[in-house]
Write a protein that holds these residues in place. Sequence first.
Motif, short mmCIF file in Angstrom:
data_model
loop_
_atom_site.label_atom_id
_atom_site.label_comp_id
_atom_site.label_asym_id
_atom_site.label_seq_id
_atom_site.Cartn_x
_atom_site.Cartn_y
_atom_site.Cartn_z
N ASP A 174 1.12 5.11 -0.74
CA ASP A 174 0.73 4.01 0.14
C ASP A 174 0.40 2.75 -0.67
O ASP A 174 0.78 1.64 -0.28
CB ASP A 174 -0.49 4.42 0.97
CG ASP A 174 -0.16 5.48 2.00
OD1 ASP A 174 1.03 5.60 2.35
OD2 ASP A 174 -1.08 6.20 2.44
N THR A 175 -0.28 2.93 -1.80
CA THR A 175 -0.64 1.78 -2.64
C THR A 175 0.61 1.14 -3.24
O THR A 175 0.75 -0.10 -3.24
CB THR A 175 -1.59 2.23 -3.76
OG1 THR A 175 -2.78 2.76 -3.18
CG2 THR A 175 -1.95 1.06 -4.66
N LEU A 176 1.52 1.96 -3.75
CA LEU A 176 2.76 1.43 -4.33
C LEU A 176 3.58 0.69 -3.29
O LEU A 176 4.11 -0.39 -3.55
CB LEU A 176 3.56 2.58 -4.95
CG LEU A 176 4.88 2.19 -5.62
CD1 LEU A 176 4.63 1.30 -6.82
CD2 LEU A 176 5.65 3.44 -6.04
N GLY A 177 3.70 1.28 -2.11
CA GLY A 177 4.47 0.62 -1.05
C GLY A 177 3.86 -0.71 -0.64
O GLY A 177 4.57 -1.70 -0.43
N ALA A 178 2.52 -0.75 -0.51
CA ALA A 178 1.86 -2.00 -0.15
C ALA A 178 2.10 -3.07 -1.19
O ALA A 178 2.35 -4.24 -0.86
CB ALA A 178 0.36 -1.76 0.04
N PHE A 179 2.04 -2.68 -2.48
CA PHE A 179 2.25 -3.67 -3.55
C PHE A 179 3.68 -4.22 -3.52
O PHE A 179 3.89 -5.44 -3.52
CB PHE A 179 1.96 -3.02 -4.90
CG PHE A 179 2.39 -3.88 -6.07
CD1 PHE A 179 1.64 -4.96 -6.45
CD2 PHE A 179 3.55 -3.58 -6.76
CE1 PHE A 179 2.03 -5.76 -7.52
CE2 PHE A 179 3.95 -4.37 -7.83
CZ PHE A 179 3.19 -5.46 -8.21
N VAL A 180 4.68 -3.33 -3.52
CA VAL A 180 6.07 -3.77 -3.62
C VAL A 180 6.47 -4.62 -2.42
O VAL A 180 7.06 -5.70 -2.56
CB VAL A 180 7.00 -2.56 -3.78
CG1 VAL A 180 8.46 -3.00 -3.75
CG2 VAL A 180 6.71 -1.83 -5.08
N ARG A 181 6.15 -4.15 -1.22
CA ARG A 181 6.57 -4.90 -0.03
C ARG A 181 5.86 -6.24 0.09
O ARG A 181 6.48 -7.26 0.44
CB ARG A 181 6.33 -4.05 1.22
CG ARG A 181 7.30 -2.88 1.36
CD ARG A 181 7.18 -2.22 2.72
NE ARG A 181 5.90 -1.54 2.87
CZ ARG A 181 5.70 -0.26 2.57
NH1 ARG A 181 6.69 0.45 2.07
NH2 ARG A 181 4.53 0.30 2.76
N SER A 182 4.56 -6.27 -0.22
CA SER A 182 3.83 -7.54 -0.12
C SER A 182 4.30 -8.52 -1.18
O SER A 182 4.47 -9.72 -0.89
CB SER A 182 2.33 -7.29 -0.23
OG SER A 182 2.02 -6.78 -1.51
N GLN A 183 4.52 -8.05 -2.41
CA GLN A 183 4.97 -8.96 -3.46
C GLN A 183 6.37 -9.49 -3.16
O GLN A 183 6.68 -10.65 -3.43
CB GLN A 183 4.96 -8.25 -4.81
CG GLN A 183 3.57 -7.93 -5.34
CD GLN A 183 2.70 -9.15 -5.49
OE1 GLN A 183 1.65 -9.26 -4.84
NE2 GLN A 183 3.10 -10.09 -6.31
N ALA A 184 7.24 -8.65 -2.59
CA ALA A 184 8.59 -9.10 -2.25
C ALA A 184 8.53 -10.17 -1.16
O ALA A 184 9.22 -11.20 -1.23
CB ALA A 184 9.45 -7.92 -1.80
N ALA A 185 7.70 -9.95 -0.14
CA ALA A 185 7.61 -10.92 0.95
C ALA A 185 7.00 -12.24 0.46
O ALA A 185 7.50 -13.33 0.78
CB ALA A 185 6.78 -10.34 2.09
N VAL A 186 5.92 -12.14 -0.32
CA VAL A 186 5.27 -13.35 -0.83
C VAL A 186 6.20 -14.09 -1.79
O VAL A 186 6.30 -15.32 -1.77
CB VAL A 186 3.94 -12.99 -1.50
CG1 VAL A 186 3.37 -14.20 -2.24
CG2 VAL A 186 2.94 -12.50 -0.47
#
Length: 374
Positions: free
Chosen positions: A210-222
């Motif tokens: 969950d932590t890895l997914g939150a990081f990758v998806r949020s960084q990609a969107a930002v």
Amino acid sequence: MSSPLSSTKTAAALRTSARASAEVLLVLVAAWVALWVLGRMWSVVWPLIVALFLTTLTWPLARFLRTHGWRPALAASAVTVFALLVGAGIVALIAVPVADQSGELAERVVAGIDKLREWAAGPPLNIGDDQITGALDTATAKLQDSVGSVVTTAVTGVSTVVNGLVTAVLAVFLMFFFLKDGPRFLPWLTRQLPGRLAVDIPEVAARSWDTLGAFVRSQAAVGLLDAVFIGLGLWILGVPLVLPLAVLTFVSAFVPIIGALFAGFVAVVIALVSNGLMDALLVLVIIIVVQQLEGNVFQPMIQSRGLGLHAAVVLLAVTLGGSLAGVVGSLLAVPLAALIGVFWKYLREQLAEDTPEPEVVDLSDGTGSSPAPS
């Protein structure tokens, strides 16, 4: 007068300190051995890491298809094909022009550094420190050498290209299997482990995913939003190399703090060399405004759960990762630090008093939120 030291208490304190030091030393040795083994297995580990990152980006679509009646294999196949088409489109529309202009981009950065040095040497600063000049000369020489080595590698590095293709193919295949069988991994892992490990390891794995997914998806969107807004500002001002600079901004978003500073510095230097001081200042203002929007608007809206890391920890992690493993280390430093934080938080929970044991979530029906890889 102060009372004399107790020999019994002093000996006990020394024994405790020695035991704690020995335990810390053993932990450090174990960590070093793990890193050494990881380095020896890097040809397998790197495709696995790339596949995990790709899976975190594509899992929401696969989960959507699965919850709407698609069989796991069909949903994974459709998402994999879609990801390949998107990747091919990026290569055709962005990567090729960026590669064509990368040499010009590096040359303009070198020219910008020289111009900054000349400006600092004149009024009103009148900086004449030989050490500063020598450091700038060294940085310029290293950048020029790096440009030359990149060109040489692009021309003669057949093995590098082959290794990259092998990594990409393995990552795509692994992503397909992660999307297809990932939700069955935690129940399978629970059945394989004995005793307390059957509870602890699956729970930590689920939280880490969950932590890895939150990081990758949020960084990609930002990163995408940063690239669009900064690229639009550069285009309005008529700064050259807009597309490479926008791509650099997007990629740099995956290296928090350091990446934004580096991408902004390159954009300002290009604007200074090409358009003059006024446009360079305007570019700097645009970057500052976008970064403020990112920190106060974009990330709070996109990233529902933070990584739980202080900015100083992020900065130190990126610096350490870059010094140990270059660009790859910088990219992996923050998610790795976040995963260590997940493990530490779980360990503290288990060591606390009167803490109920966590329940392992059964994801075998494919409707869970965490497709931990198989």
